[in-house]
Design a protein around this motif. Structure first.
Motif, PDB file in Angstrom:
ATOM      1  N   GLY A  71     -14.371 -11.361 -17.630  1.00 18.18           N
ATOM      2  CA  GLY A  71     -15.619 -11.208 -18.290  1.00 18.18           C
ATOM      3  C   GLY A  71     -15.754 -10.074 -19.452  1.00 18.18           C
ATOM      4  O   GLY A  71     -16.685 -10.199 -20.134  1.00 18.18           O
ATOM      5  N   ASP A  72     -14.746  -9.108 -19.607  1.00 22.39           N
ATOM      6  CA  ASP A  72     -14.808  -8.191 -20.734  1.00 22.39           C
ATOM      7  C   ASP A  72     -14.653  -8.785 -22.053  1.00 22.39           C
ATOM      8  O   ASP A  72     -13.669  -9.862 -22.112  1.00 22.39           O
ATOM      9  N   ARG A  73     -15.319  -8.227 -23.033  1.00 24.23           N
ATOM     10  CA  ARG A  73     -15.067  -8.524 -24.314  1.00 24.23           C
ATOM     11  C   ARG A  73     -14.375  -7.569 -24.983  1.00 24.23           C
ATOM     12  O   ARG A  73     -14.721  -6.415 -24.948  1.00 24.23           O
ATOM     13  N   VAL A  74     -13.006  -7.803 -25.521  1.00 25.38           N
ATOM     14  CA  VAL A  74     -12.209  -6.793 -26.020  1.00 25.38           C
ATOM     15  C   VAL A  74     -11.935  -7.134 -27.383  1.00 25.38           C
ATOM     16  O   VAL A  74     -11.709  -8.002 -27.863  1.00 25.38           O
ATOM     17  N   VAL A  84     -12.222 -12.108 -21.908  1.00 28.22           N
ATOM     18  CA  VAL A  84     -11.391 -12.383 -20.791  1.00 28.22           C
ATOM     19  C   VAL A  84     -11.978 -13.202 -19.819  1.00 28.22           C
ATOM     20  O   VAL A  84     -13.010 -13.298 -19.221  1.00 28.22           O
ATOM     21  N   PRO A  85     -11.238 -14.583 -19.498  1.00 24.63           N
ATOM     22  CA  PRO A  85     -11.863 -15.501 -18.578  1.00 24.63           C
ATOM     23  C   PRO A  85     -11.723 -14.936 -17.315  1.00 24.63           C
ATOM     24  O   PRO A  85     -11.110 -14.099 -16.718  1.00 24.63           O
ATOM     25  N   ALA A  86     -12.634 -15.638 -16.246  1.00 21.95           N
ATOM     26  CA  ALA A  86     -12.641 -15.318 -14.915  1.00 21.95           C
ATOM     27  C   ALA A  86     -11.323 -15.700 -14.399  1.00 21.95           C
ATOM     28  O   ALA A  86     -10.504 -16.344 -14.705  1.00 21.95           O
ATOM     29  N   GLY A  87     -10.991 -14.677 -13.484  1.00 20.19           N
ATOM     30  CA  GLY A  87      -9.627 -14.565 -12.950  1.00 20.19           C
ATOM     31  C   GLY A  87      -8.499 -14.158 -13.721  1.00 20.19           C
ATOM     32  O   GLY A  87      -7.164 -14.386 -13.029  1.00 20.19           O
TER      33      GLY A  87
END
Length: 247
Positions: free
Chosen positions: A139-142, A179-182
């Protein structure tokens, strides 16, 4: 007058060797039992708790040098949360590593090394594993880079001098990912020498690492003794909004 004092018979010559053979057999049985228990305990520890790994490359310098041995906790993620900044060992998600050349140990040496590695008495080699630092959680935006050349996570710039190798910029290439889930976004501390998530976006999973591929969190360098060090979670990401960890 006859002497009726009790006199124990002197052992015949056949009795001593028999007693000796019994002692040897008992010692052998005890040794086999101790070794078997030690192997079972070692295998259980390796399977569920801890595993040792050998560092083969410079991608994590100077946190980890070539030849270092690290111990990995297999309870993270799981009972314990995985956090941004943690160093993790994971299985190649697909295409990150070139084919590994098998060391020439000879037939007997290879079998012995495989058995000792299987039960956890030798560190795992790097044939299918990588070690990097977690930068982004699900879930993060990097993104990289801001006007000061810093990576930001969920809009918050982070100062990475605590672990990025001296003199290196946070990234030589710009990127912006969610970042996608998992899955995780990971990077090496030696940024110029690390083929990490940034350089594998054309591979399966788009450069991300599935959580199911994570073997565990590296938490201590145990060898050589001159490099003995605790691999804690840095405070770098303390101000980043969003979930702090993932199980």
């Amino acid at each position: 007058m006859s002497d009726h004092r009790d006199q124990s018979p002197t052992p015949g010559p056949a009795e001593a060797p028999a007693r000796g053979r019994g002692g040897v057999l008992a010692a052998v049985r005890e040794t086999v039992l101790v070794v078997a228990v030690a192997l079972v305990v070692s295998l259980v520890v390796k399977t569920f708790l801890l595993q040792a790994f050998y560092i083969p490359s410079q991608s994590m310098e100077t946190t980890l040098d070539i030849g270092d041995r690290v111990v990995v906790s297999k309870l993270t993620p799981g009972p314990f949360e995985l956090h941004r900044g943690d160093v993790v060992v994971f299985l190649d998600p697909g295409g990150w590593l070139p084919p590994a050349a098998e060391p020439d140990r000879g037939p007997v040496g290879s079998v012995v090394a495989d058995v000792l590695t299987f039960v956890g008495l030798l560190p795992e080699d790097s044939g299918e594993h990588l070690i990097k630092r977690v930068i982004g959680l699900p879930g993060d935006r990097v993104e990289c880079c801001d006007a000061q050349g810093r990576i930001s996570v969920n809009g918050t710039p982070v100062e990475e001098s605590a672990y990025v190798i001296e003199g290196a910029v946070p990234s030589q290439v710009p990127f912006s990912v969610t970042v996608p889930a998992g899955e995780l976004w990971v990077m090496g501390d030696n940024r110029p020498e690390s083929a990490d998530s940034r350089y594998n976006q054309d591979k399966p999973h788009g450069g991300f690492v599935p959580l199911e591929n994570v073997v565990g969190r590296a938490y201590v360098v145990v060898w050589p003794l001159s490099h003995l060090a605790w691999l804690g979670t840095p405070s770098t990401f303390d101000d980043v909004p969003g979930e702090a960890g993932v199980e």
